[in-house]
Enzyme design. Structure first.
Site, PDB file in Angstrom:
ATOM      1  N   CYS A 391       0.818  -1.257   0.105  1.00  0.00           N
ATOM      2  CA  CYS A 391       0.029   0.162   0.092  1.00  0.00           C
ATOM      3  C   CYS A 391       0.931   1.286   0.143  1.00  0.00           C
ATOM      4  CB  CYS A 391      -0.927   0.034   1.247  1.00  0.00           C
ATOM      5  SG  CYS A 391      -2.589   0.783   0.772  1.00  0.00           S
ATOM      6  N   HIS A 515      -3.375  -5.069   0.592  1.00  0.00           N
ATOM      7  CA  HIS A 515      -2.842  -5.531   1.748  1.00  0.00           C
ATOM      8  C   HIS A 515      -2.947  -7.125   1.653  1.00  0.00           C
ATOM      9  CE1 HIS A 515      -2.319  -1.493   4.034  1.00  0.00           C
ATOM     10  NE2 HIS A 515      -3.304  -1.341   3.196  1.00  0.00           N
ATOM     11  N   GLU A 517      -1.508  -9.186   3.326  1.00  0.00           N
ATOM     12  CA  GLU A 517      -1.229  -9.487   4.775  1.00  0.00           C
ATOM     13  C   GLU A 517      -2.708 -10.122   5.482  1.00  0.00           C
ATOM     14  OE1 GLU A 517      -0.599  -6.486   3.676  1.00  0.00           O
ATOM     15  OE2 GLU A 517      -0.878  -4.910   5.342  1.00  0.00           O
TER      16      GLU A 517
HETATM   17  N1  GLN Z   1      -2.029   6.795   2.837  1.00  0.00           N
HETATM   18  C1  GLN Z   1      -2.026   5.811   1.541  1.00  0.00           C
HETATM   19  C2  GLN Z   1      -3.683   6.150   0.820  1.00  0.00           C
HETATM   20  O1  GLN Z   1      -4.468   6.389   1.533  1.00  0.00           O
HETATM   21  C3  GLN Z   1      -1.962   4.569   1.725  1.00  0.00           C
HETATM   22  C4  GLN Z   1      -2.836   3.684   2.464  1.00  0.00           C
HETATM   23  C5  GLN Z   1      -2.439   2.621   3.075  1.00  0.00           C
HETATM   24  O2  GLN Z   1      -1.310   2.365   3.241  1.00  0.00           O
HETATM   25  N2  GLN Z   1      -3.221   1.829   3.720  1.00  0.00           N
HETATM   26  O3  GLN Z   1      -3.752   5.730  -0.468  1.00  0.00           O
END
Ligand code: GLN
Length: 549
Positions: A391, A515, A517
């Protein structure tokens, strides 16, 4: 007996309930104890689910600071929930929905909306019965279609916020048959200075429970060691339970060993007896033993992975730690995650980064630590160190490449630097006009198409993957052609959204907008994490061969 319409009572929904409360102090690991017991019940052939009650006023965990509460866990339906749900998913091997996380915010919001809609027909709306009815309804609905539902009440007995829940459980137990409900209370047994196990705090918390009309059926004592026979007898006497209803829950090094310990203690058998389902359980020799096999398998090596984040608090990255562990289980190695402070990338943190076998850059929000993350990615890219970006980690990998390979000086994510001349990461087009924090993220499971012949395809061994998301920003479509002109490829896409990035001239450089994970399980390690561990092992093999030659 209340009617179906006022409490949601339907005897067909969910057959058996195990309520788990906590005493003396929070953070005793009652979630792990409950999840472990659930694993054993599932091994015995039952369909088990869980509900986590969080008595705080937040509607969900989405807006909560990971430094206070640990990571925000994301469910496939996009629910942003307490990290305990992650433990339940991993231990029980099931996928849950937001309905499995009951919060005071959700409950009150629903009741107040109903009140505004006139659904209460002019009646005074009160905690009892309206809030308690709504709590009971939620528990029953979440249990629907399963054999046994574990219900964990967050916090500690006696907290003001928890009161409506305990009252709801009291009512609940009267609405069900005795044999369908079991109350387990997890408390702390501290040692006195002269090494004696002390039961007084437990006695007090059980007294508190009983004063609100709840009598525990089972007591679990969290203690450094096993409870002495004398301690168990004392607890039994003061808390009015048989001695064999008092169980030890001693410290273990690895939480995945808690089910083995619970089994040794016989807590699972006791629960099945009390719920009158022992006859339906598979005979011992026929129970599912995969969990035991996986967690006790001998490891043949050890690798170190740098986790470059901004929180020095393991719970803030819990699912990543777990996913690394699962990938290790898959390849029979211990994986040590070494925290590298992205905000203070110097001294021993830089050293740790340089010595690590691989680099993981996790998700995150806001600017703190972003330069450190970019530096760590540069280190991984330039030195052929296996890298996985998740992410924000994916986004920073794109930023690093734009700056240091394409020479777009000052390239950044618009989230972190609004003035950047090269916003290679920007708001999702449909998000421009939305400002209400918490409500605007792209959340939950979405499918990514994966190009054949790419690293991502090799890793997933599939043409697509469905993983969980939680983000607002993404790769800016205007820069895709420039970014892809060299060795960088977006190998996974969901329509026009870039979901996976990789580099062809690197042994393992993978970033995911999602994600992975959150879907990782002990017996179903997440492909990008397995790929990372394998890349480390391949590289170690190579080095060994080079040394030999
Ligand atoms: N802050 C980034 C976004 O909103 C990444 C979000 C995250 O890592 N969950 O896109």
């Amino acid at each position: 007996m209340p009617t179906e319409s006022d409490t949601g009572y339907d005897p067909e929904l969910g057959r058996k309930f195990v309520f788990v409360t906590g005493g003396v102090m929070s953070g005793l690991g009652k979630g792990i104890t409950a999840a472990s017991t659930g694993r054993l019940l599932a091994n015995a052939g039952f369909d088990v689910t869980a509900v986590k009650i969080d008595p705080y006023l937040n509607v969900d965990a989405g807006t909560m600071n990971p430094y206070q509460h640990g990571e925000v866990y994301v469910l496939k339906d996009g629910g942003e929930v307490d990290l305990d749900l992650g433990n339940y998913e991993r231990f029980l091997g099931t996928d849950m929905t937001s309905d499995h996380n009951v919060t005071t915010g959700k409950t009150y919001q629903h009741v107040i909306e109903k009140e505004r809609a006139g659904d209460y027909l002019g009646n005074t709306v009160q905690i009892i019965p309206h809030i308690t009815d709504d709590i009971k309804r939620r528990i029953r609905e979440a249990a629907e279609g399963t054999d046994i539902c574990l219900v964990e009440v967050g916090g500690t007995v006696g907290d003001i916020e928890g009161m409506p829940y305990l009252e709801a459980l009291r009512q609940f137990s009267h609405e069900e048959d005795d044999e369908d409900v079991l109350f387990a209370h997890v408390t702390l047994i501290p040692y006195s200075q002269n090494g004696e196990q002390k039961t007084k705090p437990t006695q007090h918390s059980v007294k508190e429970l009983r004063s609100i009309g709840l009598q525990p059926d089972v007591l679990v004592g969290r203690c450094e060691d096993h409870l002495d026979a004398e301690t168990r007898e004392k607890i039994a006497l003061f808390c009015d339970v048989p001695t064999d209803a008092v169980f030890s829950n001693p410290d273990v090094e690895d939480i995945y060993h808690v089910p083995l310990m619970v089994e040794e203690e016989g807590l699972d058998e006791y629960v099945m007896e009390e719920l009158h389902v022992a006859d339906e359980a598979l005979p011992r020799g026929e129970r599912d033993s995969r969990w035991r096999d996986l967690v006790t398998r001998e490891r043949t090596g050890e690798i170190d992975i740098a986790l470059v984040g901004k929180y020095a608090f393991e719970d803030a990255y819990m699912s990543i730690h777990e996913a690394l562990k699962h990938a290790g289980i898959h390849r029979n190695v211990d994986v040590n995650a070494l925290w590298v402070d992205a905000d203070e990338m110097r001294d021993h943190h830089t050293e740790r980064l340089r010595e690590a076998d691989a680099v993981v850059v996790p998700g995150g929000f806001g600017s703190r630590g972003s330069e450190g993350k970019v530096e760590a990615i540069r280190h991984a890219r330039e030195n052929d160190v296996p890298f996985l970006g998740l992410c924000l980690g994916f986004q920073m990998a794109v930023v690093e490449y734009a700056r240091n390979v394409l020479g777009l000086e000052g390239a950044h994510s618009a989230e972190i630097d609004e003035e950047t001349p090269y916003p290679v990461i920007d708001l999702l087009p449909e998000q421009y006009d939305l400002e209400d924090l918490g409500g605007t993220m792209r959340l939950g499971a979405h499918t990514t198409d994966i190009d054949s012949g790419t690293l991502a395809h090799e890793v997933y061994d599939a043409d697509s993957c469905t993983e969980r998301h939680r983000h607002r920003y993404e790769v800016n479509p205007e820069y895709i052609d420039d970014l892809e002109a060299g060795s960088l490829t977006f190998s996974g896409r969901a329509n026009n959204r870039m979901e996976i990035v990789e580099l062809d001239d690197h042994p393992y450089f993978l970033g995911t907008q999602f994600h992975p994970e959150f879907r990782s399980r002990p017996d179903r390690a997440s492909p990008p994490f397995v790929g990372l561990v394998e890349a480390v092992l391949d590289r170690a093999d190579m080095t060994e061969r080079e040394v030999e030659a």
